[in-house]
Design a protein around this motif. Structure first.
Motif, PDB file in Angstrom:
ATOM      1  N   ALA A 122      18.844  29.497   8.004  1.00  0.00           N
ATOM      2  CA  ALA A 122      19.399  28.189   7.633  1.00  0.00           C
ATOM      3  C   ALA A 122      18.308  27.186   7.290  1.00  0.00           C
ATOM      4  CB  ALA A 122      20.266  27.659   8.776  1.00  0.00           C
ATOM      5  N   LYS A 123      17.120  27.364   7.863  1.00  0.00           N
ATOM      6  CA  LYS A 123      16.014  26.446   7.574  1.00  0.00           C
ATOM      7  C   LYS A 123      15.535  26.598   6.127  1.00  0.00           C
ATOM      8  CE  LYS A 123      11.748  24.748   9.730  1.00  0.00           C
ATOM      9  NZ  LYS A 123      10.737  25.011  10.784  1.00  0.00           N
ATOM     10  N   GLY A 124      15.838  27.748   5.514  1.00  0.00           N
ATOM     11  CA  GLY A 124      15.469  27.972   4.124  1.00  0.00           C
ATOM     12  C   GLY A 124      16.460  27.390   3.138  1.00  0.00           C
ATOM     13  N   HIS A 125      17.619  26.913   3.621  1.00  0.00           N
ATOM     14  CA  HIS A 125      18.568  26.251   2.739  1.00  0.00           C
ATOM     15  C   HIS A 125      17.925  24.985   2.187  1.00  0.00           C
ATOM     16  CE1 HIS A 125      22.271  28.198   4.925  1.00  0.00           C
ATOM     17  NE2 HIS A 125      21.354  29.080   4.553  1.00  0.00           N
ATOM     18  N   THR A 126      18.111  24.721   0.920  1.00  0.00           N
ATOM     19  CA  THR A 126      17.399  23.622   0.258  1.00  0.00           C
ATOM     20  C   THR A 126      17.581  22.291   0.979  1.00  0.00           C
ATOM     21  OG1 THR A 126      17.782  24.763  -1.837  1.00  0.00           O
ATOM     22  CG2 THR A 126      16.994  22.497  -1.960  1.00  0.00           C
ATOM     23  N   ALA A 127      18.781  21.997   1.438  1.00  0.00           N
ATOM     24  CA  ALA A 127      19.063  20.717   2.092  1.00  0.00           C
ATOM     25  C   ALA A 127      19.020  20.810   3.611  1.00  0.00           C
ATOM     26  CB  ALA A 127      20.421  20.203   1.639  1.00  0.00           C
ATOM     27  N   ALA A 128      18.317  21.793   4.162  1.00  0.00           N
ATOM     28  CA  ALA A 128      18.244  21.971   5.618  1.00  0.00           C
ATOM     29  C   ALA A 128      17.801  20.683   6.303  1.00  0.00           C
ATOM     30  CB  ALA A 128      17.280  23.102   5.963  1.00  0.00           C
ATOM     31  N   GLY A 129      18.459  20.371   7.416  1.00  0.00           N
ATOM     32  CA  GLY A 129      18.114  19.157   8.143  1.00  0.00           C
ATOM     33  C   GLY A 129      16.993  19.336   9.135  1.00  0.00           C
ATOM     34  N   SER A 130      16.527  20.576   9.309  1.00  0.00           N
ATOM     35  CA  SER A 130      15.549  20.872  10.352  1.00  0.00           C
ATOM     36  C   SER A 130      14.102  20.827   9.873  1.00  0.00           C
ATOM     37  CB  SER A 130      15.835  22.256  10.944  1.00  0.00           C
ATOM     38  OG  SER A 130      15.877  23.234   9.909  1.00  0.00           O
TER      39      SER A 130
END
Length: 249
Positions: free
Chosen positions: A191-199
């Motif tokens: 999920a951290k690799g998702h472009t809009a990741a909040g982390s």
């Protein structure tokens, strides 16, 4: 940013006597813009499968010609900012996709493989949308890439004998990629690799935003689950399976 149309004459930088002929309207990116950095990971052991993937007979970025011309325009804009594109994957033979499918089902789960998908099993990569059974890469219209800061020290090299942290770890702990810190490594199925990741940090977010904006200026669209993946709508078509070869005879 307006789309820049570049004359077809720029493609003929390499004599036909020395350049490999590609099918259809494909071209070697080096023949369109040799300044764009290439690190074609699937032609090496430095990837999530830990070995060269079927169909990658050479570490060359092959693209549809229009895709290549637009990348050249992006590169020209980035050069003014002392930045460069860095290509990780371009055209991907259909046999490579089949190789990935077989790999995902082989029942093995090595430590090196887990660096790329630390949160779940590799058997889930297709179900979760991280790898497609029919890839846009095989049409020549999809790309994996990042940004390089040309003023930074990019000399660190991947060491296959080293035990790196997983792809979500801080940049100093994960495998070096010679590029800006986007918050994860390339091909990080998380999920951290998702472009809009909040982390991710504000600085990492700014780099992602900068990359997306630069590519959007030439019509490329980002895939939301992978900050590194872009495609050019309308430039695809049927999937191909020709092997990637050296651009020189």
């Amino acid at each position: 940013m307006k789309i820049v149309v570049i004359g077809a004459a720029v493609i003929g930088l390499v004599s036909p006597a020395f350049a490999q002929k590609l099918p259809g309207d494909f071209a070697f990116l080096r023949d369109i813009d040799p300044t764009i950095i290439q690190d074609i990971r699937y032609a090496s052991s430095n990837n999530f499968m830990g070995r060269p993937i079927a169909g990658y007979g050479a570490a060359e970025c092959v693209v549809k010609r229009d895709v290549g011309l637009r990348l050249k325009a992006v590169q020209q804009e980035l050069a003014r900012q002392k930045l460069s594109l860095k290509m990780f994957d371009c055209y991907r033979p259909s046999r490579a996709v089949a190789d990935m499918v077989a790999w995902s089902k082989n029942g093995a789960e090595t430590a090196a493989e887990r660096r790329y998908n630390p949160a779940f099993s590799k058997a889930d990569l297709f179900r979760l949308g991280y790898i497609a059974t029919h890839s846009g890469h095989s049409t020549g219209a999809a790309l994996d890439l990042t940004l390089v800061d040309l003023t930074a020290d990019n000399s660190a090299k991947f060491d296959p004998a080293k035990d790196y942290a997983d792809c979500t770890a801080p940049v100093a702990a994960r495998a070096p990629e010679g590029s800006v810190d986007m918050g994860t490594g390339y091909d990080c199925s998380d999920a951290k690799g998702h472009t809009a990741a909040g982390s991710i940090t504000p600085a990492q977010r700014r780099w992602r935003t900068r990359l997306v904006a630069a590519m959007a200026g030439q019509g490329f669209v980002n895939y939301s689950k992978e900050w590194w993946h872009f495609s050019l709508p309308g430039a695809g078509g049927r999937a191909y399976d020709f092997q990637i070869v050296s651009r020189r005879n």
